[in-house]
Design an enzyme around this catalytic site. Structure first.
Site, mmCIF file in Angstrom:
data_model
loop_
_atom_site.group_PDB
_atom_site.id
_atom_site.type_symbol
_atom_site.label_atom_id
_atom_site.label_comp_id
_atom_site.label_asym_id
_atom_site.label_seq_id
_atom_site.Cartn_x
_atom_site.Cartn_y
_atom_site.Cartn_z
ATOM 1 N N LEU A 121 -0.643 45.982 25.056
ATOM 2 C CA LEU A 121 0.663 45.670 25.570
ATOM 3 C C LEU A 121 0.831 44.364 26.321
ATOM 4 O O LEU A 121 -0.154 43.812 26.631
ATOM 5 C CB LEU A 121 1.334 46.777 26.182
ATOM 6 C CG LEU A 121 1.644 48.220 25.450
ATOM 7 C CD1 LEU A 121 1.523 49.345 26.541
ATOM 8 C CD2 LEU A 121 2.555 48.020 24.584
ATOM 9 N N GLU A 170 -8.808 42.847 23.305
ATOM 10 C CA GLU A 170 -7.476 42.287 23.658
ATOM 11 C C GLU A 170 -6.634 43.381 24.394
ATOM 12 O O GLU A 170 -6.935 44.362 24.305
ATOM 13 C CB GLU A 170 -6.837 41.771 22.067
ATOM 14 C CG GLU A 170 -6.477 43.068 21.231
ATOM 15 C CD GLU A 170 -6.442 42.537 19.754
ATOM 16 O OE1 GLU A 170 -5.249 43.072 19.209
ATOM 17 O OE2 GLU A 170 -7.265 41.685 19.272
ATOM 18 N N THR A 222 -9.210 47.319 21.293
ATOM 19 C CA THR A 222 -7.825 47.086 21.907
ATOM 20 C C THR A 222 -7.494 47.988 23.050
ATOM 21 O O THR A 222 -7.494 49.266 23.124
ATOM 22 C CB THR A 222 -6.600 47.401 21.066
ATOM 23 O OG1 THR A 222 -6.696 46.747 19.767
ATOM 24 C CG2 THR A 222 -5.315 46.953 21.320
ATOM 25 N N ASP A 243 5.444 44.315 15.528
ATOM 26 C CA ASP A 243 5.515 43.363 14.683
ATOM 27 C C ASP A 243 6.932 42.764 14.484
ATOM 28 O O ASP A 243 8.097 43.482 14.636
ATOM 29 C CB ASP A 243 5.453 44.216 13.271
ATOM 30 C CG ASP A 243 4.072 44.684 12.934
ATOM 31 O OD1 ASP A 243 3.141 44.107 13.619
ATOM 32 O OD2 ASP A 243 3.858 45.565 12.050
ATOM 33 N N GLU A 249 -7.306 47.469 12.006
ATOM 34 C CA GLU A 249 -8.238 48.292 12.578
ATOM 35 C C GLU A 249 -8.699 49.425 11.782
ATOM 36 O O GLU A 249 -8.169 50.005 10.795
ATOM 37 C CB GLU A 249 -7.179 49.413 13.844
ATOM 38 C CG GLU A 249 -6.745 48.408 14.878
ATOM 39 C CD GLU A 249 -5.547 49.162 15.362
ATOM 40 O OE1 GLU A 249 -5.300 48.482 16.840
ATOM 41 O OE2 GLU A 249 -5.159 50.282 15.168
#
Length: 538
Positions: A470, A467, A426, A186, A271
């Site tokens: 990292l 996706e 993820t 973020d 999530e």
């Protein structure tokens, strides 16, 4: 899929307290598809099998038996020279898997204005030149409905969507009902709407709460899904009104097929999970996290469940589950043979995980109504640390009842199937994780978790999008994504619904990195295979 860090253990994990990932997955997932390791996997575990050689100049060289090439160390970088005859897996003619690029978190500011539209347009044109399929953008609840209930400002998103349409790109949109800021990755701060924060000051139980009474304003507690505590509306009604406003405001983009997928935020970071490992409360990897069920609404739900079971004394959270940074063996609840597998523990974990499933069920039911005819999706995290232990403690505190004798993802997959929703998972790339985390210390098994979740989804025939967790800038990481996205020799021909690259940034646009990304896009599209020549590893 044998982990290099897995010690020998019995099927029950006697003495060690955990099972090897192979024994564990073989015992629980009989008949599922688990491919062999990629011959192009140059992760640290693969590199551990290299043998030492000496180059012409006396510099150390490592031979790589998996690929038949050699590895030099020059200026602190590892240079892998591969035989010119060796081709990477040939993806020509394989299924087209769309590739999207996620836009920066701060692309829309708090006034709902598009930031730096000229620079963004230039970058989007460059991405368009390599035939990416589209972009992904968060539509932040804290921006759009910031000041007053049911007063929505979509102005910045309108301008952005028009730009995307003019470039003939597709859009995936995330209904982001969580705050941004304080988590890994973020770089901006976008809180929940101001009017929600005001309610929270007088009624802090609208937020998830840990056993010490600390509130987490990342998102609303699922305990108020059906409680009229938000100026006369329930949380579910607030989410539905927001989604319906979006659907009406951007109807032309739906009708034109520009908006391809709507991902519905279901918890922290968007999530479907409890906020069990908040950095702001001191959590650090690989802590097990804490249960988040101590607001009065969830405690009331727990009390009702205990009374219905005939054990009113069970209307409490575990008192021996440690703290955010505990290890499983340090607690009476999560240790091997601990209370997690006793009568009370099984009751509590079943209730705790069912609250998670029920929340997803309620929100996706309304999302399906709001976005009828458009694909909807829900995101799951990859909580891979402590996966090799019997309790799977970090998954339990996050709401996934995935201990060694249970499949914690089957019920979620069935719920998604009920609503025709896709699963966005993820993916933890082991090659990237090796640089950031000690996987052996945490008894982690990222790949074991990946294939368990993939098979849970594929068993009920729901599509899987993905996706990267990292940053990924090199061919090693892209090859691993391709291994997941287009599994080798899979008789059922399973593949990703789409892949989202996280995210548009200056490093991605650097020449060498962009060339690698372009090659990845071509292979995901099934357009060609790429000749391996030289890989540069940090």
């Amino acid at each position: 899929m044998v982990s290099q860090h897995s010690p020998s253990a019995s099927v029950r994990g006697v003495a060690s307290g955990y099972q090897s990932s192979v024994e564990y997955n073989t015992g629980r997932m009989k008949g599922v598809y688990i491919p062999s390791s990629s011959p192009y996997d140059l992760s640290s575990s693969a590199r551990s099998h290299t043998s030492s050689l000496v180059g012409d100049g006396g510099e150390p060289i490592e031979s790589h038996p998996l690929i038949g090439g050699s590895m030099n160390s020059i200026d602190d970088k590892q240079i892998v020279d591969l035989p010119s005859k060796l081709l990477e897996r040939n993806f020509a003619g394989t299924t087209h898997v769309p590739v999207y690029v996620m836009l920066p978190l701060g692309v829309i500011n708090m006034k709902c204005e598009l930031v730096d539209p000229d620079d963004l347009l230039k970058e989007l044109r460059v991405l368009k030149s390599i035939n990416i399929d589209g972009v992904v953008v968060d539509c932040w609840w804290g921006i759009v409905e910031a000041h007053s209930p049911q007063e929505y400002n979509w102005s910045g998103y309108k301008r952005l969507f028009q730009m995307v349409r003019e470039l003939k790109l597709k859009l995936q949109v995330v209904m982001s009902f969580h705050e941004c800021g304080g988590n890994v990755g973020d770089d901006v701060c976008i809180p929940l709407p101001h009017w929600v924060a005001e309610i929270g000051r007088s009624n802090p139980d609208i937020f998830f709460t840990d056993k010490e009474g600390r509130r987490n304003p990342e998102c609303l507690s699922w305990g108020i899904d059906k409680e009229r505590v938000l100026r006369g509306r329930t949380a579910i009604e607030v989410y539905f009104d927001y989604m319906r406003s979006f659907r009406v405001e951007f109807s032309e983009f739906f009708e034109d097929g520009i908006i391809s997928i709507i991902e519905v935020g279901l918890g922290p970071c968007g999530e479907l999970r409890y906020p069990s490992f908040p950095v702001k409360h001191g959590w650090r990897y690989p802590g097990i996290g804490e249960f988040q069920c101590y607001d009065r609404y969830l405690l009331r739900s727990l009390r009702r469940a205990a009374e219905a079971r005939g054990h009113s004394l069970w209307a409490r959270g575990p008192d021996n589950a440690g703290s955010y940074n505990s290890r499983p063996h340090e607690t009476g609840f999560f240790c091997d043979g601990g209370d997690y597998d006793g009568y009370y523990g099984r009751f509590f974990l079943k209730w705790y995980s069912q609250v998670l499933v029920d929340h997803g069920d309620r929100v996706l039911h309304l999302a399906k109504l709001a976005f009828e005819g458009t694909c909807i999706a829900a995101k799951l995290p990859s909580i891979h640390w402590w996966y090799k232990t019997s309790s799977h403690a970090a998954e339990l505190t996050a709401g996934f009842y995935n201990s060694c004798n249970r499949d914690g993802y089957a019920a979620i997959a069935a719920m998604l199937k009920k609503h025709g929703a896709a699963l966005n998972f993820t993916f933890p790339l082991v090659q990237m994780l090796d640089r950031h985390e000690d996987l052996s210390e945490a008894l982690a098994d990222p790949e074991g978790l990946v294939w368990q979740v993939l098979n849970a989804a594929w068993d009920v025939c729901i599509p899987v999008a993905s996706e990267n967790a990292l940053p990924c800038l090199d061919r090693v990481g892209y090859n691993k994504i391709l291994d997941y996205g287009k599994p080798t020799n899979d008789l059922d021909g399973r593949h990703f619904l789409s892949f989202t690259y996280l995210r548009l940034s200056p490093p991605l646009m650097e020449q060498q990195n962009f060339v690698e990304f372009e090659g990845f896009v071509k292979r995901m599209h099934g357009r060609e295979s790429v000749l391996v020549s030289t890989l540069v590893l940090d």
